[in-house]
Design a protein around this motif. Structure first.
Motif, PDB file in Angstrom:
ATOM      1  N   UNK A  87       6.881  -1.596 -16.816  1.00 19.24           N
ATOM      2  CA  UNK A  87       7.745  -0.542 -16.786  1.00 19.24           C
ATOM      3  C   UNK A  87       8.529  -0.104 -18.265  1.00 19.24           C
ATOM      4  N   UNK A  88       8.077  -0.853 -19.419  1.00 18.08           N
ATOM      5  CA  UNK A  88       9.106  -0.278 -20.224  1.00 18.08           C
ATOM      6  C   UNK A  88       7.953   0.237 -20.754  1.00 18.08           C
ATOM      7  N   UNK A  89       7.072   0.088 -20.927  1.00 24.03           N
ATOM      8  CA  UNK A  89       5.681   0.442 -22.029  1.00 24.03           C
ATOM      9  C   UNK A  89       4.643   1.751 -21.860  1.00 24.03           C
ATOM     10  N   UNK A  90       5.176   2.588 -23.057  1.00 27.36           N
ATOM     11  CA  UNK A  90       4.467   3.949 -22.487  1.00 27.36           C
ATOM     12  C   UNK A  90       3.223   3.626 -22.994  1.00 27.36           C
ATOM     13  N   UNK A  91       2.254   4.067 -22.184  1.00 22.71           N
ATOM     14  CA  UNK A  91       2.699   5.886 -21.329  1.00 22.71           C
ATOM     15  C   UNK A  91       2.351   5.006 -20.254  1.00 22.71           C
ATOM     16  N   UNK A 132       2.217   5.351 -14.191  1.00 24.45           N
ATOM     17  CA  UNK A 132       2.863   4.294 -12.509  1.00 24.45           C
ATOM     18  C   UNK A 132       4.034   5.454 -11.923  1.00 24.45           C
ATOM     19  N   UNK A 133       5.386   5.572 -12.655  1.00 22.07           N
ATOM     20  CA  UNK A 133       5.653   6.241 -12.142  1.00 22.07           C
ATOM     21  C   UNK A 133       5.112   7.941 -11.406  1.00 22.07           C
ATOM     22  N   UNK A 134       4.423   8.393 -12.293  1.00 19.49           N
ATOM     23  CA  UNK A 134       4.093   9.362 -11.103  1.00 19.49           C
ATOM     24  C   UNK A 134       2.610   9.099 -10.327  1.00 19.49           C
ATOM     25  N   UNK A 135       2.221   8.337 -10.373  1.00 22.68           N
ATOM     26  CA  UNK A 135       0.824   7.320  -9.243  1.00 22.68           C
ATOM     27  C   UNK A 135       2.157   7.228  -7.759  1.00 22.68           C
ATOM     28  N   UNK A 163      12.973   4.348 -17.326  1.00 20.46           N
ATOM     29  CA  UNK A 163      11.857   4.384 -15.651  1.00 20.46           C
ATOM     30  C   UNK A 163      12.302   3.807 -14.089  1.00 20.46           C
ATOM     31  N   UNK A 164      12.981   2.337 -14.413  1.00 19.38           N
ATOM     32  CA  UNK A 164      13.670   1.537 -13.765  1.00 19.38           C
ATOM     33  C   UNK A 164      15.000   2.041 -12.791  1.00 19.38           C
TER      34      UNK A 164
END
Length: 304
Positions: free
Chosen positions: A153-157, A162-165, A279-280
């Motif tokens: 959750x810290x790695x872009x993109x 994952x957040x969009x899904x 994100x979290x």
């Protein structure tokens, strides 16, 4: 009094060893002078030394090594750098969280509106319950990855994907649930959730009460609520369902206040989010709002 100090590198002055060495050198110098005055008396029969009063042996005994270390201060070893020490870092973090959260809510609202106002889609979901059951496993897998895998959750993109899904899956599930309610009930629940969310956010930002201390208590209450909900699958009682919806609304209202305070940080006891955990933080607040909406929707349905 004269002391010969030979300095080499390196020693930590913060440990206090240099004070012990200087004190020891001073004491030895005093003792050396006392010894010389005694041996220089006429009864000793020894001639007085001329020139440098320091003999080779005494010079060697008066030589001490002081090691000096650089870049060490007494407070450096106990100081922990705060990632949010600068106000600009915290402000940028909050802005990023609210932007991500706004995008999530817009996407969720758009997907839910299709299920709510598209008659053919609504009828299809009612006739095909497998649609909801097929989404649930994927939904929980993505949620567990985002909640438990900090590196992901810290790695872009990867975190945005994952957040969009997760947001799309949550919108599909929310749309599948909304087909069992009327459009008026869903709209009233949406308006009530927006009002409660805004009020609780302002309250969390202004209050002096620290709700982050309730983290453990809220987790226990959440477990009780889950067990209570499982029991209600087998018990048909209007009042028990009303109590369940009320408890769920209260618990997730408290969760929303706590997560907002965690995001804001500052004076609160537990505010240990990292600047890369945007994100979290957005995920926590988003889940609180969605669950708050579902319980308010149940309250509105039971009230009517």
């Amino acid at each position: 009094m004269k002391m010969d100090l030979e300095i080499s590198e390196p020693i930590d002055f913060s440990s206090g060893d240099h004070q012990h060495l200087v004190r020891k050198a001073a004491d030895n110098n005093i003792q050396t002078k006392s010894g010389r005055s005694y041996t220089a008396s006429p009864s000793s029969g020894r001639p007085k030394s001329h020139g440098n009063p320091h003999s080779k042996a005494s010079g060697r005994s008066d030589t001490y090594v002081v090691q000096i270390s650089d870049e060490v201060t007494p407070d450096d070893s106990n100081t922990v750098t705060d990632p949010f020490s600068e106000t600009s870092v915290r402000r940028a973090f909050i802005v990023k969280v609210f932007l991500i959260l706004s995008a999530q809510l817009i996407v969720t609202g758009a997907i839910t509106s299709m299920f709510l106002f598209w008659k053919a889609l609504k009828v299809w979901v009612l006739k095909n319950p497998w649609f909801t059951y097929a989404i649930l496993p994927v939904f929980f897998v993505v949620l567990i990855v985002l909640a438990c895998c900090g590196n992901v959750r810290r790695r872009v993109p990867a975190n945005y994907i994952l957040l969009g899904l997760f947001t799309v899956l949550q919108g599909l599930l929310l749309g599948a649930v909304s087909v069992f309610y009327s459009a008026d009930e869903v709209l009233w629940a949406t308006a009530a959730t927006a009002l409660v969310t805004l009020s609780l956010t302002i309250f969390a930002l202004q209050t002096k009460w620290d709700f982050t201390l309730l983290n453990g208590v809220l987790f226990v209450l959440l477990l009780v609520l889950i067990v209570y909900g499982i029991l209600l699958l087998f018990i048909r009682s209007y009042w028990l369902h009303l109590l369940y919806a009320g408890l769920g609304t209260v618990i997730f209202s408290l969760y929303l206040v706590m997560d907002v305070q965690l995001m804001v940080g500052g004076r609160h006891h537990h505010s240990d989010l990292d600047p890369e955990e945007y994100v979290f933080a957005a995920l926590n607040i988003y889940v609180d709002i969605i669950n708050l909406f579902l319980f308010i929707l149940q309250l509105i349905e039971l009230a009517r």
